[in-house]
Write an enzyme that holds these catalytic residues in place. Structure first.
Site, PDB file in Angstrom:
ATOM      1  N   THR A   1       1.501  -2.141   8.967  1.00 16.58           N
ATOM      2  CA  THR A   1       1.790  -3.132  10.004  1.00 16.58           C
ATOM      3  C   THR A   1       1.956  -4.541   9.443  1.00 16.58           C
ATOM      4  O   THR A   1       2.465  -5.420  10.132  1.00 16.58           O
ATOM      5  CB  THR A   1       0.658  -3.195  11.045  1.00 16.58           C
ATOM      6  OG1 THR A   1      -0.539  -3.631  10.382  1.00 16.58           O
ATOM      7  CG2 THR A   1       0.450  -1.850  11.724  1.00 16.58           C
TER       8      THR A   1
ATOM      9  N   ASP B   1       0.857  -1.181   0.000  1.00 13.80           N
ATOM     10  CA  ASP B   1       0.000   0.000   0.000  1.00 13.80           C
ATOM     11  C   ASP B   1       0.898   1.236   0.000  1.00 13.80           C
ATOM     12  O   ASP B   1       2.119   1.143  -0.143  1.00 13.80           O
ATOM     13  CB  ASP B   1      -1.001  -0.031   1.165  1.00 13.80           C
ATOM     14  CG  ASP B   1      -0.382   0.216   2.522  1.00 13.80           C
ATOM     15  OD1 ASP B   1       0.854   0.415   2.624  1.00 13.80           O
ATOM     16  OD2 ASP B   1      -1.137   0.217   3.512  1.00 13.80           O
TER      17      ASP B   1
ATOM     18  N   HIS C   1       6.813 -24.712   9.088  1.00 13.79           N
ATOM     19  CA  HIS C   1       5.649 -25.333   9.719  1.00 13.79           C
ATOM     20  C   HIS C   1       4.328 -25.061   9.004  1.00 13.79           C
ATOM     21  O   HIS C   1       3.408 -25.874   9.093  1.00 13.79           O
ATOM     22  CB  HIS C   1       5.511 -24.851  11.167  1.00 13.79           C
ATOM     23  CG  HIS C   1       6.611 -25.316  12.055  1.00 13.79           C
ATOM     24  ND1 HIS C   1       6.572 -25.172  13.413  1.00 13.79           N
ATOM     25  CD2 HIS C   1       7.802 -25.928  11.786  1.00 13.79           C
ATOM     26  CE1 HIS C   1       7.678 -25.665  13.942  1.00 13.79           C
ATOM     27  NE2 HIS C   1       8.440 -26.125  12.976  1.00 13.79           N
TER      28      HIS C   1
ATOM     29  N   HIS D   1       3.697 -31.490  10.025  1.00 10.87           N
ATOM     30  CA  HIS D   1       3.116 -30.203   9.638  1.00 10.87           C
ATOM     31  C   HIS D   1       2.218 -30.335   8.409  1.00 10.87           C
ATOM     32  O   HIS D   1       1.315 -29.534   8.212  1.00 10.87           O
ATOM     33  CB  HIS D   1       4.216 -29.178   9.372  1.00 10.87           C
ATOM     34  CG  HIS D   1       5.143 -29.021  10.532  1.00 10.87           C
ATOM     35  ND1 HIS D   1       4.740 -28.482  11.732  1.00 10.87           N
ATOM     36  CD2 HIS D   1       6.446 -29.364  10.677  1.00 10.87           C
ATOM     37  CE1 HIS D   1       5.766 -28.490  12.569  1.00 10.87           C
ATOM     38  NE2 HIS D   1       6.804 -29.024  11.964  1.00 10.87           N
TER      39      HIS D   1
ATOM     40  N   CYS E   1       2.303  -3.546   4.139  1.00 10.92           N
ATOM     41  CA  CYS E   1       1.497  -2.374   4.470  1.00 10.92           C
ATOM     42  C   CYS E   1       2.100  -1.777   5.739  1.00 10.92           C
ATOM     43  O   CYS E   1       3.207  -2.148   6.119  1.00 10.92           O
ATOM     44  CB  CYS E   1       0.007  -2.709   4.612  1.00 10.92           C
ATOM     45  SG  CYS E   1      -0.475  -3.712   6.031  1.00 10.92           S
TER      46      CYS E   1
END
Length: 146
Positions: free
Chosen positions: A68, A9, A99, A134, A66
């Site tokens: 965060t 962004d 994982h 996994h 972005c």
């Protein structure tokens, strides 16, 4: 894998450009699906566009950026087949591949330095999925998406 999709962004242009240059120097083909003009934009649309590109071309990976990393990772994970892992530390970049078989790394341009982002990207791209125990868990996620 030689192709990396990257999207951002308006808050992450500088980080995106640094990552893009870093990866191109390493021989990757980088497909830029992000914001380049700095005008405010919708991270959700960008995350979905990135994830759709990654799952359509399943042997490749994506990088979502972005402020965060939270919003764009939530958006990317709405797309069937996308597994976006939000990472801020080297260990989480490694574990999201080992994982969770993540095909998209997400992080936040407002929360980490560009140098650290480059380290996270390298770790993510150089780490393989462990499979084994996994695989069943990732299979559960894939099955739910059907």
């Amino acid at each position: 894998m030689n192709k990396i999709y990257i999207a951002n962004d308006h808050t992450a242009i500088e980080m995106k450009n640094a990552i893009k240059n870093h990866l191109e120097k390493k021989g990757y083909e980088v497909i830029d699906l992000g914001n380049n003009d700095g005008n405010s934009c919708n991270y959700a649309n960008i995350g979905i566009t990135l994830a759709e590109a990654v799952v359509t071309d399943e042997n490749n990976k994506g990088i979502a950026l972005c402020g965060t990393g939270i919003g764009i990772s939530i958006a990317a994970n709405k797309v069937k087949g996308a597994r976006a892992g939000l990472v801020y530390e080297v260990q989480t970049a490694e574990l999201t591949r080992q994982h969770n078989n993540a095909n998209i790394l997400a992080t936040g341009a407002r929360l980490i330095a560009v140098d650290k982002a480059l380290l996270l990207v390298d770790t993510f791209l150089n780490t393989e999925f462990e499979g084994g125990r996994h695989q069943e868990r990732v299979g559960t996620l894939d099955e739910y998406n059907k």
